[in-house]
Design an enzyme around this catalytic site. Structure first.
Site, PDB file in Angstrom:
ATOM      1  N   GLY A 127      61.639  61.881  60.995  1.00 26.78           N
ATOM      2  CA  GLY A 127      62.242  60.571  61.224  1.00 26.78           C
ATOM      3  C   GLY A 127      61.244  59.665  61.928  1.00 26.78           C
ATOM      4  O   GLY A 127      60.318  59.126  61.317  1.00 26.78           O
ATOM      5  N   GLY A 128      61.403  59.533  63.238  1.00 23.49           N
ATOM      6  CA  GLY A 128      60.601  58.600  64.044  1.00 23.49           C
ATOM      7  C   GLY A 128      59.103  58.649  63.778  1.00 23.49           C
ATOM      8  O   GLY A 128      58.463  57.599  63.619  1.00 23.49           O
TER       9      GLY A 128
ATOM     10  N   HIS B 200      72.913  63.639  55.170  1.00 24.70           N
ATOM     11  CA  HIS B 200      72.228  63.573  56.467  1.00 24.70           C
ATOM     12  C   HIS B 200      73.275  63.524  57.578  1.00 24.70           C
ATOM     13  O   HIS B 200      74.341  62.934  57.410  1.00 24.70           O
ATOM     14  CB  HIS B 200      71.342  62.324  56.511  1.00 24.70           C
ATOM     15  CG  HIS B 200      70.435  62.310  57.696  1.00 24.70           C
ATOM     16  ND1 HIS B 200      70.868  61.944  58.949  1.00 24.70           N
ATOM     17  CD2 HIS B 200      69.142  62.672  57.833  1.00 24.70           C
ATOM     18  CE1 HIS B 200      69.859  62.058  59.800  1.00 24.70           C
ATOM     19  NE2 HIS B 200      68.803  62.501  59.151  1.00 24.70           N
TER      20      HIS B 200
ATOM     21  N   GLY C  82      66.051  62.828  66.891  1.00 22.70           N
ATOM     22  CA  GLY C  82      65.829  61.645  67.723  1.00 22.70           C
ATOM     23  C   GLY C  82      65.895  61.911  69.213  1.00 22.70           C
ATOM     24  O   GLY C  82      65.958  60.975  70.017  1.00 22.70           O
TER      25      GLY C  82
ATOM     26  N   GLU D 286      68.508  70.397  59.701  1.00 19.44           N
ATOM     27  CA  GLU D 286      68.296  69.415  60.762  1.00 19.44           C
ATOM     28  C   GLU D 286      69.332  69.627  61.853  1.00 19.44           C
ATOM     29  O   GLU D 286      70.442  69.079  61.770  1.00 19.44           O
ATOM     30  CB  GLU D 286      68.420  67.997  60.189  1.00 19.44           C
ATOM     31  CG  GLU D 286      67.367  67.667  59.158  1.00 19.44           C
ATOM     32  CD  GLU D 286      67.061  66.175  59.139  1.00 19.44           C
ATOM     33  OE1 GLU D 286      65.884  65.831  59.236  1.00 19.44           O
ATOM     34  OE2 GLU D 286      67.986  65.358  59.067  1.00 19.44           O
TER      35      GLU D 286
ATOM     36  N   GLU E 256      73.539  61.790  60.131  1.00 20.14           N
ATOM     37  CA  GLU E 256      73.978  60.438  60.508  1.00 20.14           C
ATOM     38  C   GLU E 256      75.035  59.925  59.530  1.00 20.14           C
ATOM     39  O   GLU E 256      75.955  59.205  59.915  1.00 20.14           O
ATOM     40  CB  GLU E 256      72.765  59.494  60.596  1.00 20.14           C
ATOM     41  CG  GLU E 256      71.962  59.779  61.859  1.00 20.14           C
ATOM     42  CD  GLU E 256      70.473  59.546  61.746  1.00 20.14           C
ATOM     43  OE1 GLU E 256      70.026  58.848  60.822  1.00 20.14           O
ATOM     44  OE2 GLU E 256      69.736  60.096  62.596  1.00 20.14           O
TER      45      GLU E 256
ATOM     46  N   ASN F   6      61.864  60.153  56.541  1.00 19.10           N
ATOM     47  CA  ASN F   6      63.126  59.416  56.438  1.00 19.10           C
ATOM     48  C   ASN F   6      63.040  58.203  57.344  1.00 19.10           C
ATOM     49  O   ASN F   6      63.060  58.336  58.561  1.00 19.10           O
ATOM     50  CB  ASN F   6      64.283  60.344  56.848  1.00 19.10           C
ATOM     51  CG  ASN F   6      65.622  59.634  56.861  1.00 19.10           C
ATOM     52  OD1 ASN F   6      65.731  58.494  56.413  1.00 19.10           O
ATOM     53  ND2 ASN F   6      66.636  60.315  57.384  1.00 19.10           N
ATOM     54  N   TRP F   7      62.962  57.033  56.726  1.00 20.81           N
ATOM     55  CA  TRP F   7      62.770  55.811  57.518  1.00 20.81           C
ATOM     56  C   TRP F   7      64.082  55.250  58.068  1.00 20.81           C
ATOM     57  O   TRP F   7      64.075  54.266  58.800  1.00 20.81           O
ATOM     58  CB  TRP F   7      62.034  54.757  56.678  1.00 20.81           C
ATOM     59  CG  TRP F   7      60.582  55.100  56.475  1.00 20.81           C
ATOM     60  CD1 TRP F   7      59.911  56.193  56.973  1.00 20.81           C
ATOM     61  CD2 TRP F   7      59.606  54.347  55.751  1.00 20.81           C
ATOM     62  NE1 TRP F   7      58.597  56.167  56.591  1.00 20.81           N
ATOM     63  CE2 TRP F   7      58.380  55.036  55.837  1.00 20.81           C
ATOM     64  CE3 TRP F   7      59.654  53.155  55.027  1.00 20.81           C
ATOM     65  CZ2 TRP F   7      57.213  54.567  55.231  1.00 20.81           C
ATOM     66  CZ3 TRP F   7      58.494  52.687  54.425  1.00 20.81           C
ATOM     67  CH2 TRP F   7      57.286  53.394  54.526  1.00 20.81           C
ATOM     68  N   LYS F   8      65.207  55.816  57.654  1.00 25.06           N
ATOM     69  CA  LYS F   8      66.523  55.378  58.167  1.00 25.06           C
ATOM     70  C   LYS F   8      66.641  53.847  58.066  1.00 25.06           C
ATOM     71  O   LYS F   8      66.164  53.272  57.093  1.00 25.06           O
ATOM     72  CB  LYS F   8      66.714  55.905  59.593  1.00 25.06           C
ATOM     73  CG  LYS F   8      66.467  57.421  59.679  1.00 25.06           C
ATOM     74  CD  LYS F   8      66.839  58.035  60.995  1.00 25.06           C
ATOM     75  CE  LYS F   8      66.541  59.536  60.960  1.00 25.06           C
ATOM     76  NZ  LYS F   8      66.949  60.232  62.175  1.00 25.06           N
TER      77      LYS F   8
ATOM     78  N   SER G  80      62.887  65.786  65.471  1.00 23.66           N
ATOM     79  CA  SER G  80      61.777  65.552  66.405  1.00 23.66           C
ATOM     80  C   SER G  80      60.469  66.218  65.976  1.00 23.66           C
ATOM     81  O   SER G  80      59.715  66.722  66.813  1.00 23.66           O
ATOM     82  CB  SER G  80      62.178  65.977  67.825  1.00 23.66           C
ATOM     83  OG  SER G  80      63.260  65.187  68.290  1.00 23.66           O
TER      84      SER G  80
HETATM   85  P1  13P Z   1      63.585  62.428  64.150  1.00 24.79           P
HETATM   86  O1  13P Z   1      62.297  63.001  63.570  1.00 24.79           O
HETATM   87  O2  13P Z   1      63.442  61.011  64.587  1.00 24.79           O
HETATM   88  O3  13P Z   1      64.169  63.348  65.160  1.00 24.79           O
HETATM   89  O4  13P Z   1      64.643  62.362  62.923  1.00 24.79           O
HETATM   90  C1  13P Z   1      64.834  63.473  62.133  1.00 24.79           C
HETATM   91  C2  13P Z   1      65.673  63.106  60.957  1.00 24.79           C
HETATM   92  O5  13P Z   1      66.842  62.819  61.102  1.00 24.79           O
HETATM   93  C3  13P Z   1      65.029  63.096  59.628  1.00 24.79           C
HETATM   94  O6  13P Z   1      65.975  62.986  58.614  1.00 24.79           O
END
Ligand code: 13P
Length: 254
Positions: A237-238, A98, A176, A170, A100, A11-13, A216
């Site tokens: 994510g990251g 998600h 994050g 999640e 967020e 997920n590149w957000k 993470s």
């Molecule tokens: P991180 O891997 O950066 O913690 O993000 C997880 C995420 O929200 C994937 O959708």
């Protein structure tokens, strides 16, 4: 993990321009070439880079998905995109609910349910995200929260559609933050999610539903998470933003 579909998703957000999307996917193609994995590997760039992403991923194992979608087909809904718009780009997946979206943009179980219904009317594979915040975990309400989120999001799903749904666990406190859930915590939560699905759709449907872990995830913790019986993939994510580290996650997932 029984015969469930294994999925490694990035997920590149809100990251990467179209040009950066293209170069990251081209790099990822090279790194994944020759890697024997039976996992589906999917990246989720921002909407404006989706067409570029599909083009760059053509004739590779890589698939592309969107980070969200609206439930209406067309009309006066400024800023939204429809299921058909995503499908005609050649996408295969879409993230829904998600945390967020829930925390920052007012998404609720009810709006996730509407989006899910619209997606299931088409051909995309939805990945429905659920997860508790720290305060809910610390007050022993994780089970209740997961049951409410799964029940709320899947409440209008027809029994013959459950097989198309993927769920992502999640925990919000792990996103994050660098604080990954331990493999045992992830496995327990996935078991709770599977029980909620079983209560609604029966045990065999629940046993066939892929449940991904996100929060993470890094190359170093992927193998131990994936070794748990109820963990069928990861939503990264990251660590998915860099082609080398995402390729390492794919490799570590086996
Ligand atoms: P991180 O891997 O950066 O913690 O993000 C997880 C995420 O929200 C994937 O959708």
């Amino acid at each position: 993990m029984a015969n469930r579909k294994k999925i490694i998703a990035g997920n590149w957000k809100l990251n990467k321009t179209a040009g950066e999307t293209r170069s990251t996917i081209l790099e990822l193609r090279n790194k994944l070439a020759g890697l024997a994995t039976r996992a589906e590997v999917v990246v989720f760039p921002p909407f404006v880079s989706l067409e570029t992403a599909v083009d760059a991923a053509r004739e590779t194992v890589l698939k592309v998905g969107a980070q969200n979608v609206f439930w209406e087909k067309s009309g006066a809904y400024t800023g939204e995109v429809s299921v058909t718009m995503l499908e005609t780009l050649g996408l295969e997946f879409v993230l829904l609910g998600h945390s967020e979206r829930r925390v920052l943009f007012g998404e609720t179980d009810a709006t996730v349910a509407r989006r899910l219904e619209a997606v299931l009317d088409g051909k995309l594979t939805p990945i429905v995200c659920v997860g508790e915040v720290l305060e809910e975990r610390e007050s022993n309400r994780t089970g209740e929260v997961l049951e409410r989120q799964v029940g709320g999001a899947l409440r209008n799903v027809a029994p013959d559609h459950i097989g198309r749904i993927v769920v992502a666990y999640e925990p919000v406190w792990a996103i994050g933050t660098g604080k990954t859930a331990s493999p045992a915590i992830a496995n327990d939560a996935h078991t709770l999610i599977r029980s909620s699905i079983a209560a609604m759709f029966g045990r065999s449907a629940a046993d066939e539903t892929s449940i991904l872990y996100g929060g993470s995830v890094k190359p170093e913790n992927t193998a131990s998470l994936m070794s748990e019986s109820e963990v069928d993939g990861v939503l990264v994510g990251g660590a998915s933003l860099d082609a080398a580290s995402f390729a390492e996650v794919v490799r570590a997932a086996g």
